[in-house]
Scaffold this motif. Sequence first.
Motif, PDB file in Angstrom:
ATOM      1  N   THR A   7       0.821  -1.202   0.000  1.00  0.00           N
ATOM      2  CA  THR A   7       0.000   0.000   0.000  1.00  0.00           C
ATOM      3  C   THR A   7       0.860   1.259   0.000  1.00  0.00           C
ATOM      4  O   THR A   7       0.590   2.209  -0.747  1.00  0.00           O
ATOM      5  N   ILE A   8       1.887   1.272   0.809  1.00  0.00           N
ATOM      6  CA  ILE A   8       2.775   2.440   0.857  1.00  0.00           C
ATOM      7  C   ILE A   8       3.474   2.640  -0.479  1.00  0.00           C
ATOM      8  O   ILE A   8       3.553   3.764  -0.993  1.00  0.00           O
ATOM      9  N   ALA A   9       3.976   1.570  -1.074  1.00  0.00           N
ATOM     10  CA  ALA A   9       4.651   1.672  -2.369  1.00  0.00           C
ATOM     11  C   ALA A   9       3.702   2.162  -3.450  1.00  0.00           C
ATOM     12  O   ALA A   9       4.071   2.979  -4.295  1.00  0.00           O
ATOM     13  N   TYR A  10       2.467   1.678  -3.427  1.00  0.00           N
ATOM     14  CA  TYR A  10       1.478   2.108  -4.410  1.00  0.00           C
ATOM     15  C   TYR A  10       1.191   3.602  -4.277  1.00  0.00           C
ATOM     16  O   TYR A  10       1.158   4.330  -5.270  1.00  0.00           O
ATOM     17  N   GLU A  11       0.994   4.059  -3.057  1.00  0.00           N
ATOM     18  CA  GLU A  11       0.679   5.468  -2.841  1.00  0.00           C
ATOM     19  C   GLU A  11       1.866   6.369  -3.208  1.00  0.00           C
ATOM     20  O   GLU A  11       1.676   7.436  -3.801  1.00  0.00           O
TER      21      GLU A  11
END
Length: 66
Positions: free
Chosen positions: A56-60
């Motif tokens: 999720t962090i990488a996507y954001e």
Amino acid sequence: MPATEPQPGWTNPEYVATVVGVLAIGALVFYSSLTQSGPTVDDVLFVGLGITLPVTIAYEVACRWS
């Protein structure tokens, strides 16, 4: 004429999230190979968060970077 699909790259959020997810799963599999006991509730929670949080962090980050 068919539309060309964009090539996967480090600015594509789905690609970045996939790569981070695969690396997170690999790290957790390596960790689980070092443990001697079966999975507990804490282990299952750790695995769930250990995969979904980095993805999720990488996507954001990739969404905001591109």
